[in-house]
Design an enzyme around this catalytic site. Structure first.
Site, PDB file in Angstrom:
ATOM      1  N   CYS A  99       0.832  -1.206   0.000  1.00 23.71           N
ATOM      2  CA  CYS A  99       0.000   0.000   0.000  1.00 23.71           C
ATOM      3  C   CYS A  99       0.866   1.255   0.000  1.00 23.71           C
ATOM      4  CB  CYS A  99      -0.952  -0.007   1.190  1.00 23.71           C
ATOM      5  SG  CYS A  99      -0.146  -0.148   2.811  1.00 23.71           S
ATOM      6  N   ARG A 135       4.000   3.386  13.173  1.00 27.00           N
ATOM      7  CA  ARG A 135       2.633   2.889  13.334  1.00 27.00           C
ATOM      8  C   ARG A 135       1.920   3.734  14.395  1.00 27.00           C
ATOM      9  NH1 ARG A 135       1.883  -2.318  11.170  1.00 27.00           N
ATOM     10  NH2 ARG A 135       3.238  -2.442   9.334  1.00 27.00           N
TER      11      ARG A 135
END
Length: 337
Positions: A153, A234
């Site tokens: 992605c 993250r």
């Protein structure tokens, strides 16, 4: 004639890929293989999604089948691709979405089972055609390429930006940071993991970790090998990520020129519908369900000392990615007809 499609791994990518391309005339989804939960869980999670909401079609399980508006898809729970009798279901093309099989050796059993083409929803660690739609999909040769990867992605977000800047200005080198949502490679509470940072509870920390997205660009632009690198952070969100690109370019430029190049590229082939351009002061939630791979945050573009460039690009790391993967599947399917 439609090309018959099977899905191996019915997690985030597998379910959303089916949603994205369910009614496409070129593809007929016929089989799902998923080792967890059975057909009941598969049907339920396809219909109800915590991030992307309810899917419009009626979805239910009936024995070892999933019914979508009454259309049956057979269902199995095998652990390995070579255990699935793909030939019995007449599958021509498999979307490999399990995340577990990422080398030619582990993917070769598909072809022994009669499958003609395999598209992997992750980077493949060894030789496979690495495709980013709108950037290098012209490389696909039907007679030559049977194992393909739709990259990652983040690579799909980064590559259109690199294409525009490298072809328009030239990139000497660069570093990217992807501010990326949680994925199921992390853990809800502290638990053992080979990456000790990913071993920590996802909802309580910003978690630096690795990304191969920048180095993967060298597969598309070999002259940039060793010139790009990056890191991921993250964050405790479930959807819509952001790639922070910093490049040193080969000639003097301005914010206005950078944005003009990106805006123009977003409005014409081959990047129209893949690269976006946004001048409004939006935030991550505004990009949920956006099918584009990369949306430029024009308000954040910077140039320092004429040649150091900073560009922010948003992306729905789930929906944007699966749209490119199924577009690649459609391209491959058309070559089989």
């Amino acid at each position: 004639m439609k090309v018959r499609v099977g899905i191996n791994g019915f997690g985030r990518m597998g379910r959303l890929a089916l949603r994205a391309a369910w009614d496409w005339p070129e593809l007929e989804f016929v089989h799902i293989n998923e080792i967890k939960g059975g057909a009941v869980a598969a049907a339920h999670l396809l219909k109800f999604d915590s991030v992307h909401g309810r899917w419009t079609p009626e979805v239910e399980a009936e024995g070892e089948r999933v019914l979508i508006d009454g259309t049956p898809l057979s269902f199995s729970e095998y652990g390995k691709p070579d255990d699935v009798p793909w030939e019995d279901f007449g599958v021509d093309l498999v979307l490999e979405c399990s995340g577990k099989f990422r080398t030619p050796a582990t993917l070769d059993p598909y072809f022994k089972r009669g499958v003609q083409k395999v598209i992997v929803a992750a980077p493949v660690k060894e030789e496979a055609l690495n495709i980013v739609m709108g950037v290098n999909d012209y490389l696909y040769e039907p007679e030559k390429h049977h194992l393909l990867t739709a990259a990652s992605c983040t690579t799909n977000c980064l590559a259109p930006v690199v294409k525009v800047i490298h072809e328009g200005l030239g990139i000497k080198h660069g570093i990217i940071t992807t501010i990326h949502d949680n994925t199921n490679t992390q853990t809800l509470v502290d638990a053992p993991h080979k990456d000790l940072r990913r071993a920590r509870a996802t909802s309580l920390s910003l978690i630096p970790t690795t990304t191969g997205s920048a180095t993967a660009i060298a597969l598309i632009y070999p002259e940039l090998k060793g010139k790009l690198n990056g890191i991921a952070v993250r964050v405790p969100l479930l959807n819509a990520s952001l790639t922070d690109c910093v490049f040193e370019v080969t000639r003097p430029t301005t914010v206005e020129e950078i944005n003009a190049l990106l805006k123009a590229a977003s409005e014409q082939a081959p990047l129209q519908g893949i690269l976006g351009y946004e001048e409004r002061p939006l935030v991550s939630i505004d990009y949920k369900d956006d099918p584009r791979s990369s949306i430029i945050d024009a308000l954040s573009t910077m140039v320092v000392d004429e040649t150091q460039v900073k560009i922010l690009a948003w992306y729905d790391n789930e929906w944007g990615y699966v749209n490119r993967m199924v577009e690649l599947a459609r391209k491959v399917a058309l070559s089989l007809k």
